[in-house]
Design an enzyme around this catalytic site. Sequence first.
Site: not given
Ligand code: KIV
Length: 264
Positions: A44-45, A112, A114, A181
């Site tokens: 989500d980055s 993934k 959080e 992280e």
């Molecule tokens: O969204 C992302 O890019 C991430 C990574 C930096 C682990 O969660």
Amino acid sequence: MAVTVPDILDMKRRGERFAMLTAYDYTTASLLAEAGIPILLVGDSLANTMLGYPTTLPVTMAEMLHHARAVARGAPGQLLVGDLPFNSYHASDEEAIRNAARMLQAGMHAVKLEGGGRIAELVGTLTARGIPVMGHLGLTPQSVHLFGGFRVQGREAAAAERIAADARALQESGAFAVVLEGVPRALAASITHRLDIPTIGIGAGPDCDGQVLTVTDMLGLTRGHVAKFVKAYAALGDEAIAAARRFAAEVASGAYPDDAHSYH
Ligand code: KIV
């Protein structure tokens, strides 16, 4: 041969370190697959790197799926992990299951999420439905407002113990890996040592089983501030600017297109 969840668990058992990179589009995903990167994360980055938002909070499930489909077309043989974005797994387990399933239908092999103990039950629910889950602890960007900024987490003993307990809870619930992280090196090392599932570090020191960077940071595409842990392995941002300037200059001078780049 396609990379699978059991392959990643086997790597931990063999003590083999591995790389994960984010990917957001078809072309980059195919290049990273050609480079043999075993895990690609549609993170989500992309809210920051592709869409220009200051945090990851605004990115929607629909936007994540759009990028996930492109990456799946570019790198079908890698282990593809899709981030569940903010507000896509918060309201109810039903909503979380539906959104995780949409990620798999878009070509991802895992999702993934959080969080630690508070989402452990949900991780178990997803895993029981055949949806592999990667956890994410420490400086979890979706909680940036709770942390009061992008700050290293787990520096005090009580906070470190909470993160270690969260990592154990994720493993017990069936997560196949956990991203750590923005935590102190010693904490990441101790969690890595105690878990049977692999840890994947970003700003967590050298002792994790795997390491992840955003592809934009790794390629040196990021302009402005980059975090202390980032190492750029190329300077593609500078190269792109220089190339664009050369192109514009040749257009202005009439040097491009020349006869060799024209049809007859
Ligand atoms: O969204 C992302 O890019 C991430 C990574 C930096 C682990 O969660």
